[in-house]
Design a protein around this motif. Structure first.
Motif, PDB file in Angstrom:
ATOM      1  N   GLU A  53       9.199   0.585   5.114  1.00  0.00           N
ATOM      2  CA  GLU A  53       8.639   1.887   3.867  1.00  0.00           C
ATOM      3  C   GLU A  53       7.856   2.240   3.700  1.00  0.00           C
ATOM      4  O   GLU A  53       7.205   1.145   3.027  1.00  0.00           O
ATOM      5  CB  GLU A  53      10.006   1.693   3.391  1.00  0.00           C
ATOM      6  CG  GLU A  53      10.547   2.825   2.037  1.00  0.00           C
ATOM      7  CD  GLU A  53      10.701   3.670   2.912  1.00  0.00           C
ATOM      8  OE1 GLU A  53      11.777   4.310   4.237  1.00  0.00           O
ATOM      9  OE2 GLU A  53       9.980   5.106   3.271  1.00  0.00           O
ATOM     10  N   MET A  97       7.607   4.527   1.354  1.00  0.00           N
ATOM     11  CA  MET A  97       7.900   5.215   0.102  1.00  0.00           C
ATOM     12  C   MET A  97       8.147   4.116  -0.961  1.00  0.00           C
ATOM     13  O   MET A  97       7.910   2.933  -0.525  1.00  0.00           O
ATOM     14  CB  MET A  97       8.863   5.734   0.197  1.00  0.00           C
ATOM     15  CG  MET A  97       8.405   7.359   1.003  1.00  0.00           C
ATOM     16  SD  MET A  97       7.307   8.034   0.167  1.00  0.00           S
ATOM     17  CE  MET A  97       8.431   8.826  -1.264  1.00  0.00           C
ATOM     18  N   PRO A  98       7.595   4.143  -2.375  1.00  0.00           N
ATOM     19  CA  PRO A  98       7.871   2.778  -2.555  1.00  0.00           C
ATOM     20  C   PRO A  98       9.666   2.865  -3.008  1.00  0.00           C
ATOM     21  O   PRO A  98       9.500   1.633  -4.023  1.00  0.00           O
ATOM     22  CB  PRO A  98       7.134   3.169  -4.421  1.00  0.00           C
ATOM     23  CG  PRO A  98       7.169   4.816  -4.154  1.00  0.00           C
ATOM     24  CD  PRO A  98       6.771   4.267  -2.705  1.00  0.00           C
ATOM     25  N   TYR A  99      10.523   3.228  -2.139  1.00  0.00           N
ATOM     26  CA  TYR A  99      11.848   2.344  -2.936  1.00  0.00           C
ATOM     27  C   TYR A  99      12.428   3.287  -0.979  1.00  0.00           C
ATOM     28  O   TYR A  99      11.635   4.008  -0.559  1.00  0.00           O
ATOM     29  CB  TYR A  99      12.697   4.007  -3.432  1.00  0.00           C
ATOM     30  CG  TYR A  99      12.015   5.485  -3.320  1.00  0.00           C
ATOM     31  CD1 TYR A  99      12.577   5.892  -2.219  1.00  0.00           C
ATOM     32  CD2 TYR A  99      10.991   5.804  -3.764  1.00  0.00           C
ATOM     33  CE1 TYR A  99      12.595   7.482  -2.012  1.00  0.00           C
ATOM     34  CE2 TYR A  99      11.120   6.878  -4.049  1.00  0.00           C
ATOM     35  CZ  TYR A  99      11.185   8.017  -2.905  1.00  0.00           C
ATOM     36  OH  TYR A  99      11.044   9.834  -2.803  1.00  0.00           O
ATOM     37  N   TYR A 112       9.815  -3.937   3.529  1.00  0.00           N
ATOM     38  CA  TYR A 112       8.610  -4.584   2.686  1.00  0.00           C
ATOM     39  C   TYR A 112       8.651  -3.173   2.312  1.00  0.00           C
ATOM     40  O   TYR A 112       8.051  -2.196   3.224  1.00  0.00           O
ATOM     41  CB  TYR A 112       7.592  -4.739   3.657  1.00  0.00           C
ATOM     42  CG  TYR A 112       7.728  -6.155   4.292  1.00  0.00           C
ATOM     43  CD1 TYR A 112       6.263  -7.501   3.897  1.00  0.00           C
ATOM     44  CD2 TYR A 112       8.081  -6.247   5.217  1.00  0.00           C
ATOM     45  CE1 TYR A 112       6.438  -8.275   4.189  1.00  0.00           C
ATOM     46  CE2 TYR A 112       8.199  -7.627   5.612  1.00  0.00           C
ATOM     47  CZ  TYR A 112       7.418  -8.165   5.374  1.00  0.00           C
ATOM     48  OH  TYR A 112       7.269  -9.682   5.791  1.00  0.00           O
ATOM     49  N   LEU A 113       8.399  -2.411   0.891  1.00  0.00           N
ATOM     50  CA  LEU A 113       8.352  -1.318   0.413  1.00  0.00           C
ATOM     51  C   LEU A 113       7.050  -0.846  -0.035  1.00  0.00           C
ATOM     52  O   LEU A 113       6.036  -1.784   0.202  1.00  0.00           O
ATOM     53  CB  LEU A 113       8.455  -1.385  -0.622  1.00  0.00           C
ATOM     54  CG  LEU A 113      10.800  -1.355  -0.843  1.00  0.00           C
ATOM     55  CD1 LEU A 113      10.795  -1.509  -2.704  1.00  0.00           C
ATOM     56  CD2 LEU A 113      11.171   0.203   0.114  1.00  0.00           C
ATOM     57  N   SER A 114       6.360   0.544  -0.073  1.00  0.00           N
ATOM     58  CA  SER A 114       4.453   0.297   0.124  1.00  0.00           C
ATOM     59  C   SER A 114       3.987  -0.259   0.907  1.00  0.00           C
ATOM     60  O   SER A 114       2.749  -0.785   1.207  1.00  0.00           O
ATOM     61  CB  SER A 114       4.339   0.056  -1.150  1.00  0.00           C
ATOM     62  OG  SER A 114       5.023   1.316  -2.653  1.00  0.00           O
ATOM     63  N   HIS A 115       4.398  -0.187   2.348  1.00  0.00           N
ATOM     64  CA  HIS A 115       4.041  -0.503   3.812  1.00  0.00           C
ATOM     65  C   HIS A 115       4.438  -0.117   4.989  1.00  0.00           C
ATOM     66  O   HIS A 115       4.569   1.263   5.223  1.00  0.00           O
ATOM     67  CB  HIS A 115       4.455  -1.804   3.987  1.00  0.00           C
ATOM     68  CG  HIS A 115       3.576  -3.089   3.133  1.00  0.00           C
ATOM     69  ND1 HIS A 115       3.932  -3.257   1.473  1.00  0.00           N
ATOM     70  CD2 HIS A 115       3.120  -4.427   3.404  1.00  0.00           C
ATOM     71  CE1 HIS A 115       3.830  -4.348   1.014  1.00  0.00           C
ATOM     72  NE2 HIS A 115       3.084  -4.558   2.386  1.00  0.00           N
ATOM     73  N   GLN A 152      -0.366  -2.644   3.654  1.00  0.00           N
ATOM     74  CA  GLN A 152       0.584  -1.980   2.608  1.00  0.00           C
ATOM     75  C   GLN A 152      -0.622  -0.835   2.634  1.00  0.00           C
ATOM     76  O   GLN A 152      -1.101  -0.135   2.125  1.00  0.00           O
ATOM     77  CB  GLN A 152       0.009  -3.306   1.215  1.00  0.00           C
ATOM     78  CG  GLN A 152       1.095  -2.598   0.104  1.00  0.00           C
ATOM     79  CD  GLN A 152       0.348  -3.633  -1.043  1.00  0.00           C
ATOM     80  OE1 GLN A 152       0.563  -4.628  -0.928  1.00  0.00           O
ATOM     81  NE2 GLN A 152       0.171  -2.880  -2.620  1.00  0.00           N
ATOM     82  N   ASP A 212      -1.094   2.775  -0.802  1.00  0.00           N
ATOM     83  CA  ASP A 212      -1.799   2.986  -2.476  1.00  0.00           C
ATOM     84  C   ASP A 212      -0.448   4.386  -2.586  1.00  0.00           C
ATOM     85  O   ASP A 212      -0.308   4.279  -1.248  1.00  0.00           O
ATOM     86  CB  ASP A 212      -2.696   3.472  -2.470  1.00  0.00           C
ATOM     87  CG  ASP A 212      -3.901   4.496  -1.680  1.00  0.00           C
ATOM     88  OD1 ASP A 212      -2.894   5.386  -1.417  1.00  0.00           O
ATOM     89  OD2 ASP A 212      -4.943   4.606  -1.631  1.00  0.00           O
ATOM     90  N   GLU A 213      -0.482   4.891  -4.087  1.00  0.00           N
ATOM     91  CA  GLU A 213       0.437   6.082  -3.771  1.00  0.00           C
ATOM     92  C   GLU A 213       0.468   7.211  -3.077  1.00  0.00           C
ATOM     93  O   GLU A 213       1.045   7.976  -2.756  1.00  0.00           O
ATOM     94  CB  GLU A 213      -0.218   6.172  -6.097  1.00  0.00           C
ATOM     95  CG  GLU A 213      -0.501   4.840  -6.172  1.00  0.00           C
ATOM     96  CD  GLU A 213      -1.939   4.513  -6.718  1.00  0.00           C
ATOM     97  OE1 GLU A 213      -2.397   5.537  -7.164  1.00  0.00           O
ATOM     98  OE2 GLU A 213      -1.904   3.725  -5.589  1.00  0.00           O
ATOM     99  N   LYS A 263      13.054  12.256  -6.427  1.00  0.00           N
ATOM    100  CA  LYS A 263      12.616  11.368  -6.501  1.00  0.00           C
ATOM    101  C   LYS A 263      14.001  10.300  -6.993  1.00  0.00           C
ATOM    102  O   LYS A 263      14.942  10.976  -7.856  1.00  0.00           O
ATOM    103  CB  LYS A 263      11.178  11.263  -7.426  1.00  0.00           C
ATOM    104  CG  LYS A 263      12.246  12.075  -8.630  1.00  0.00           C
ATOM    105  CD  LYS A 263      10.587  11.940 -10.088  1.00  0.00           C
ATOM    106  CE  LYS A 263      11.166  12.148 -10.735  1.00  0.00           C
ATOM    107  NZ  LYS A 263      10.137  12.195 -11.938  1.00  0.00           N
TER     108      LYS A 263
END
Lengths: 420, 121
Positions: free
Chosen positions: A185, A187-189, A209-212, A230, A232-233, A364
């Motif tokens: 995913e 996104m970080p969520y 795998y979040l933020s991937h 991975q 970044d923001e 969010k």
């Protein structure tokens, strides 16, 4: 040209609910146009459970939920045309369709309800580098192959995107004997429902795998390998985080988009926030007599709410057909802080005949938030909400009395509450 | 006393449940919006139970496979065994929804039933 009181485009969960509601409201001369060989729409391939707890107070599979509505429609003698593809919709409420039974037909109606569903975002929309071998499917496409055609699309699987269909397919493919290496995913969520993270991934020890994201595909004829990185923001891949998985199948669960080609061609005004038509409190679009509901309006996560919304749209259409009256000047209902869209997008205070449910999503994840309903600068009402996720649709209800008293546009916002 | 956070899997509402436990005993469940939530939380702390859905082959049906569902939850740890039994099944059309397709799946005492009707092609 055959003329109907109402034509419903789509015989899935929204279309069936709308048809049943029209009949119940005395609108007899209606037809449902369905492109598939049977009614039920996407529910037919959603063989997992969890449907209907709101509507029937029971936990049903998708096909069983659809069958309840099909039986209601049959009992009310709803005319459902199968294998029937609508090719054109015009603002004068004429509809052109093609079927092998009838050929090329144009019909007209006093009211049209769009219950057209949605489609899946595909690989092209997310630009993955690499080769174009076989073995890359959208999750819903793989679901149809497996659950309706009885065909397994692969043995070693990776899933990109944590949408619900992807999560459900992770479990389904695992149960059928495939090895699912993970779900990525960007996104970080997660974008799926929390219950699906639990019962589809955690139950089977499938890593999330979040933020991937998947950055490259390899393979000539068949997919052989994917590259995972991975991000970044700003969602840019971070060099040095490359991981490789030897898989023969990549499923994409990267979002759903309302099927809006007919509406766009008919010149119906769209709401870019939902990518479906703009509708008022009776679910009428800005083109008079054309209504919209279900996933063709905005993407839902519960079929129960699709059925409910279609019922409201059909009630709106029935009222329009019977009364054809001027409903007065509408006031906008707008998404405020932390809210990404608002459906419906306006109300009619001079004709506030019923309570109105508003559907929206937060922008969010938030632990705690306060729903603030404002009319102009005046705060009308607040409600506390907990554990909010963009993947879970929110609902608030404005009562008929509240709507009748409105003098200015309404804004619904979600003020985040952060604890010290 | 310990507190455990769970997500109810009964329906897509996904209620967040807080379970208060004393050793292996469940003292209270909070956060559920229906009685199923409480029952789920109490069971989940002892032995996770899940509904199993799958498909079986069907002869002469309008499609090649028929969706099936367990009438009730079965233990999560028995899923693999249950699936091995499901894979062996072939039925003949027509089938009515809720028809029992396999009794006592994986020795659980729970029946596997058709989750839709399917006509003869």
């Amino acid at each position: 040209m055959r003329h109907y009181q109402a034509v419903i485009i789509g015989g899935g969960s929204a279309g069936l609910s709308a048809a049943v509601t029209l009949k119940e409201n005395g609108i007899e001369d209606i037809v449902v146009l369905e492109k598939d060989c049977e009614p039920g729409g996407i529910l037919e391939q959603c063989i997992h459970n969890g449907f209907g707890l709101q509507t029937f107070k029971e936990q049903l599979s998708g096909p069983a939920y659809a069958e309840r509505y099909v039986k209601m429609a049959e009992k009310l003698n709803v005319d459902i045309r199968l294998n029937t593809m609508v090719t054109e919709l015009h603002p004068d409420k004429t509809v052109r369709y093609i079927s092998s039974a009838e050929g090329d037909v144009t019909i007209s109606a006093d009211a049209i309800i769009l219950a057209v569903g949605c489609y899946e975002r595909a690989r092209g929309a997310i630009n993955i580098m690499g080769t174009r071998p076989a073995g890359i499917y959208t999750a819903g496409q793989a679901q149809r192959y497996l659950n309706i055609e009885g065909y397994m699309v692969g043995k070693k699987v990776f899933i990109l995107g944590s949408g619900d269909i992807g999560l459900i397919m992770a479990r389904r493919m695992t149960l059928e004997g495939a090895k699912v290496y993970g779900v990525a995913e960007i996104m970080p969520y997660s974008n799926g429902l929390p219950r699906n993270i639990r019962q589809c991934l955690e139950d089977f020890n499938i890593p999330l795998y979040l933020s991937h994201t998947v950055t490259r595909t390899f393979g000539k004829d068949r997919l052989e390998k994917i590259e995972l990185m991975q991000v970044d923001e700003k969602m840019n891949p971070i060099p040095g985080t490359e991981q490789y998985f030897d898989v023969d199948t990549l499923l994409l669960s990267v979002g759903l988009i309302p099927e809006n080609h007919l509406a766009e061609e008919a010149g119906i005004r769209m709401d870019p926030a939902i990518r479906g038509p703009k509708v008022d409190d009776s679910y009428m679009t800005e083109t008079e007599g054309i209504f919209a509901c279900g996933n063709g309006l905005h993407v839902h996560d519960l079929v129960d709410f699709v059925s409910l919304q279609a019922k409201r749209a059909a009630e709106g259409a029935a009222r329009y057909l019977k009364e054809k009256k001027d409903r007065g000047t509408p006031l906008a209902v707008k998404p405020g802080e932390n809210v990404s869209y608002m459906v419906p997008s306006c109300v009619h205070p001079e004709d506030a005949n019923a309570n109105v449910e508003f559907f929206f999503r937060v922008r969010k994840p938030m632990d705690k938030a306060v729903v603030e309903i404002r009319s102009g600068e005046t705060l009308l009402r607040t409600m506390n909400r907990k554990k909010l996720m963009p993947s879970e649709m929110e609902r608030v209800i404005l009562t008929a009395k509240e709507i009748a008293a409105l003098k200015e546009d309404v804004t619904i916002s979600m003020r985040e509450v952060t604890e010290e | 006393m310990t507190e455990k956070e769970l997500i109810c899997v009964n329906c897509p509402m996904g209620c967040r449940l807080t379970v208060t436990m004393e050793g292996k005993e469940v003292l209270s469940v909070k956060g559920n919006t229906c009685p199923r939530g409480e029952a789920y939380a109490r069971q989940e702390c002892v032995q996770p139970m899940r509904i199993l859905t799958s498909t079986v082959r069907i002869n002469n049906g309008t499609h090649r496979v028929l969706p099936v569902i367990t009438e009730k939850e079965i233990p999560l740890e028995l899923m693999e065994q249950a699936m091995a039994e499901v894979r062996e099944i072939t039925v003949d059309a027509p089938v009515e929804v809720d028809t029992v397709i396999l009794e006592n799946i994986a020795g659980t005492g729970v029946n596997l039933i058709a989750s839709r009707s399917m006509k003869h092609a």
